[in-house]
Design a protein around this motif. Structure first.
Motif, PDB file in Angstrom:
ATOM      1  N   VAL A  39       0.839  -1.204   0.000  1.00 25.88           N
ATOM      2  CA  VAL A  39       0.000   0.000   0.000  1.00 25.88           C
ATOM      3  C   VAL A  39       0.872   1.252   0.000  1.00 25.88           C
ATOM      4  CG1 VAL A  39      -1.684   1.319   1.339  1.00 25.88           C
ATOM      5  CG2 VAL A  39      -1.970  -1.150   1.060  1.00 25.88           C
ATOM      6  N   SER A  40       2.044   1.174   0.599  1.00 27.49           N
ATOM      7  CA  SER A  40       2.962   2.313   0.628  1.00 27.49           C
ATOM      8  C   SER A  40       3.637   2.555  -0.724  1.00 27.49           C
ATOM      9  CB  SER A  40       4.039   2.091   1.700  1.00 27.49           C
ATOM     10  OG  SER A  40       4.899   1.015   1.334  1.00 27.49           O
ATOM     11  N   GLY A  41       3.440   1.608  -1.688  1.00 24.50           N
ATOM     12  CA  GLY A  41       4.022   1.757  -3.008  1.00 24.50           C
ATOM     13  C   GLY A  41       5.333   1.035  -3.197  1.00 24.50           C
ATOM     14  N   ARG A  42       5.774   0.287  -2.221  1.00 24.48           N
ATOM     15  CA  ARG A  42       7.042  -0.417  -2.323  1.00 24.48           C
ATOM     16  C   ARG A  42       6.905  -1.628  -3.241  1.00 24.48           C
ATOM     17  NH1 ARG A  42      10.566  -2.808   2.795  1.00 24.48           N
ATOM     18  NH2 ARG A  42      12.629  -2.569   1.838  1.00 24.48           N
ATOM     19  N   LEU A  43       7.869  -1.787  -4.143  1.00 20.88           N
ATOM     20  CA  LEU A  43       7.851  -2.908  -5.079  1.00 20.88           C
ATOM     21  C   LEU A  43       8.582  -4.101  -4.481  1.00 20.88           C
ATOM     22  CD1 LEU A  43       7.332  -4.191  -7.870  1.00 20.88           C
ATOM     23  CD2 LEU A  43       9.465  -3.125  -8.659  1.00 20.88           C
TER      24      LEU A  43
END
Length: 339
Positions: free
Chosen positions: A246-250
């Motif tokens: 959700v934080s955008g970390r891949l």
């Protein structure tokens, strides 16, 4: 006139023989057609590398994996199948009866795509030590429906013919371009790698060459014994699957071994793109004997991971699908309880 009569007699006999042959092969095909089972519990299905597509269009879950077959379910608990899904070209490099491994279904631009590994056991591309390397590669088929049939597209090959590749998966990177992420097999290179290759906008072929993301030996958790009995990093890369928290970390889940135990770990990209660099987490993320995972969201919005485990029965190894609840709400993937 007599010659003409003999000609027509021969021709009629040939047609009759062809009809008999066609009838015979139709019967054989019908006999070989596998029965469809209904309301089968998930843990009663024998399937490696289970991958599940939640298709909102039909309100159905579709599960595939190794073997080229498809299962359907409304609730993830009881399944109907198996159904045939993949229709390959017998005149292609795959041959008339390819082995199919680790199939995944992906919806993209109003079509459905079948990412899978195909092996032609009759073609040997290399010999390394005692290992004869068969022609094996990740490839993509397409369909207008989630249930298939999935058929070939434009390009005959996506990856080099002289490299054994497997377990291709799908990702749209931050540059908006589609990619296949796949493994280059340790049988040939001695140290399995994770690689990416750009795909055409309609996924009908690949663009350029593959690029290294990381090596099996980069893992801090996988290991095996060398010839002297000392620990060393395991050589296997298996089952990549990409996700964003959700934080955008891949992140990427992938599988290897700890000695003889199938094990799954995770790596995160520092740049947030496929180019990495990829930093491996120190510890595995699933219990021992679970691996080759993928992630999907239920129709109710819950995130799940599908994996398989190994079990020995009378000296035969069987593989059983399993679902785990996962949490992606923070900065890392957290595996919770079995579903």
């Amino acid at each position: 006139m007599k010659a003409q009569q003999n000609y027509f007699k021969q021709k009629s006999g040939l047609v009759f023989s062809m009809c008999i042959c066609f009838f015979y092969f139709s019967i054989v095909h019908a006999q070989k057609k596998r029965p469809v089972r209904e309301a089968v519990p998930l843990d009663s299905i024998r399937l490696s590398d289970p991958a599940i597509l939640a298709d909102k269009k039909t309100g159905m879950y579709y599960m595939t994996g190794t073997g080229g077959l498809l299962w359907k379910s409304k609730d993830l608990k009881l399944w109907n199948g198996p159904y045939d899904a993949a229709k390959t070209d017998p005149n292609s490099w795959m041959g008339p009866n390819p082995m199919i491994w680790a199939a995944e279904l992906h919806q993209f631009k109003n079509k459905y795509y079948y990412f899978a590994t195909f092996t032609n056991r009759d073609k040997i591309i290399d010999t390394v030590g005692e290992n004869k390397i068969e022609r094996r590669a990740s490839h993509i088929l397409v369909s207008n429906k989630a249930e298939g049939p999935y058929v070939p597209m434009k390009d005959d090959i996506y990856l080099p013919a002289d490299k054994p590749t497997l377990d291709g998966t799908f990702w749209i990177d931050k540059n908006g371009k589609p990619y296949m992420v796949y493994c280059y097999e340790w049988l040939q290179n001695g140290n399995g790698t994770m690689e990416k290759i750009e795909l055409k906008p309609d996924l009908s072929g690949s663009v350029g060459e593959g690029k290294l993301l990381f090596k099996a030996s980069d893992s801090p958790w996988s290991r095996e014994k060398d010839a002297n009995g000392n620990d060393k990093p395991n050589k296997v890369t298996d089952g990549p699957y990409l996700f964003n928290t959700v934080s955008g970390r891949l992140g990427m889940i992938w599988t290897s071994w700890i000695y003889d135990v199938y094990t799954q770990g995770v790596a995160y990209s520092e740049s947030g793109t496929l180019d990495g660099p990829w930093i491996q987490e120190k510890e595995p993320i699933t219990p021992p004997n679970f691996g080759h995972g993928m992630l999907f969201q239920t129709f109710e919005g819950k995130w799940l991971m599908s994996v398989h485990s190994h079990r020995k029965i009378h000296d035969k190894t069987i593989r059983i699908p399993k679902l785990f609840e996962v949490d992606l709400s923070g900065d890392k993937l957290v595996v919770l309880k079995p579903y």
